[in-house]
Design a protein around this motif. Structure first.
Motif, PDB file in Angstrom:
ATOM      1  N   ARG A  67       0.797  -1.060   0.150  1.00  0.00           N
ATOM      2  CA  ARG A  67      -0.006   0.009  -0.008  1.00  0.00           C
ATOM      3  C   ARG A  67       0.678   1.424  -0.165  1.00  0.00           C
ATOM      4  O   ARG A  67       0.382   2.288  -0.025  1.00  0.00           O
ATOM      5  CB  ARG A  67      -0.910  -0.002   1.193  1.00  0.00           C
TER       6      ARG A  67
ATOM      7  N   THR B 170       2.861   4.528  -0.930  1.00  0.00           N
ATOM      8  CA  THR B 170       2.599   5.161  -2.235  1.00  0.00           C
ATOM      9  C   THR B 170       4.091   5.536  -2.723  1.00  0.00           C
ATOM     10  O   THR B 170       5.258   5.472  -1.913  1.00  0.00           O
ATOM     11  CB  THR B 170       2.173   6.726  -1.913  1.00  0.00           C
TER      12      THR B 170
ATOM     13  N   SER C  47       2.785  11.870  -6.888  1.00  0.00           N
ATOM     14  CA  SER C  47       3.168  10.619  -6.433  1.00  0.00           C
ATOM     15  C   SER C  47       2.511  10.147  -5.309  1.00  0.00           C
ATOM     16  O   SER C  47       2.584   9.073  -4.627  1.00  0.00           O
ATOM     17  CB  SER C  47       4.736  10.500  -6.068  1.00  0.00           C
ATOM     18  N   CYS C  48       1.626  11.125  -4.765  1.00  0.00           N
ATOM     19  CA  CYS C  48       0.730  10.561  -3.363  1.00  0.00           C
ATOM     20  C   CYS C  48      -0.362   9.809  -3.852  1.00  0.00           C
ATOM     21  O   CYS C  48      -0.760   9.084  -3.133  1.00  0.00           O
ATOM     22  CB  CYS C  48       0.287  11.887  -2.718  1.00  0.00           C
ATOM     23  N   LEU C  49      -0.600   9.797  -5.134  1.00  0.00           N
ATOM     24  CA  LEU C  49      -1.747   8.902  -5.692  1.00  0.00           C
ATOM     25  C   LEU C  49      -1.315   7.773  -6.437  1.00  0.00           C
ATOM     26  O   LEU C  49      -2.059   6.861  -6.706  1.00  0.00           O
ATOM     27  CB  LEU C  49      -2.849   9.771  -6.598  1.00  0.00           C
ATOM     28  N   SER C  50       0.194   7.606  -6.483  1.00  0.00           N
ATOM     29  CA  SER C  50       0.684   6.395  -7.155  1.00  0.00           C
ATOM     30  C   SER C  50       1.525   5.471  -6.353  1.00  0.00           C
ATOM     31  O   SER C  50       2.131   5.890  -5.524  1.00  0.00           O
ATOM     32  CB  SER C  50       1.785   6.870  -8.095  1.00  0.00           C
ATOM     33  N   LEU C  51       1.174   4.095  -6.339  1.00  0.00           N
ATOM     34  CA  LEU C  51       1.526   3.077  -5.613  1.00  0.00           C
ATOM     35  C   LEU C  51       2.937   2.832  -6.028  1.00  0.00           C
ATOM     36  O   LEU C  51       3.081   2.665  -7.363  1.00  0.00           O
ATOM     37  CB  LEU C  51       0.861   1.772  -5.654  1.00  0.00           C
TER      38      LEU C  51
END
Length: 209
Positions: A72, A74, A111-115
């Motif tokens: 999980r 990010t 990048s806060c929304l990309s795993l």
């Protein structure tokens, strides 16, 4: 006819009253959390262990990094907490402010929304990898010359998004830049300086209007 005496409040009603009093007194969710935490989550869900860590290979600024991460995690947390590349900033955590913008295969991403696990095999560039040794990127130089930052918190994300904006061919006019940079917020309001810096850099690399 006799009126029915009011019944004693049930346990549920008492908890509800306590919740309402606490909510009014403190302003909302922070007060509600302790009262609801044990009841809101099913017992099985509350006891669920975290998922097993997975191996992740990230190519960042030309270097390969092998990590073992919670799936999980990010990309932003992997960069900041595991690779100690803290140039990309944590802002809203919702992909709305743009402070965490990096380039992935040359394209801007939040990048806060990309795993991190889904970024394997991609070329990731952060603000730390933009300069060539002591030679700053033209947009970094333009930001300095145009005084395009104040507190500086949004600056790394603004610069990375600006580099992509120029590369995408969206620096033809001040209005076009504003439109394509609208996903990056500057709470200090240095937008005019940011636009001017992007125009300067775009002209220098032959992509400006």
């Amino acid at each position: 006819m006799h009126e029915r005496p009011p019944s004693a409040p049930t346990g549920t009603e008492v908890r509800r009253r306590e919740l309402l009093k606490a909510t009014v007194a403190t302003g909302g969710a922070a007060a509600a959390a302790p009262l609801l935490s044990s009841a809101a989550l099913p017992e099985a869900q509350a006891a669920t262990p975290p998922p097993a860590a997975v191996p992740v290979a990230l190519r960042v600024n030309g270097a390969e990094h092998r990590l073992t991460l919670d799936p999980r995690t990010t990309l932003l947390d992997a960069l900041r907490e595991h690779l100690h590349l803290t140039g990309s900033k944590k802002g809203c955590g919702l992909g709305q402010c743009g402070a965490c913008t990096v380039l992935m295969d040359g394209k801007r991403v939040k990048s806060c929304l990309s795993l991190a696990a889904l970024a394997q095999g991609r070329d990731i560039t952060t603000i730390e990898g933009l300069a060539q040794g002591e030679q700053l990127h033209p947009l970094q130089t333009a930001f300095i010359e145009r005084d395009a930052f104040q507190c500086g918190y949004c600056t790394p994300g603004q610069i990375m998004a600006g580099v992509a904006c120029i590369a995408e061919g969206h620096a033809g006019s001040a209005q076009e830049i504003r439109d394509w940079m609208s996903g990056n917020i500057c709470r200090c309001g240095a937008y005019d300086h940011i636009v001017a810096a992007i125009q300067d850099a775009a002209r220098q690399v032959g992509r400006g209007g």
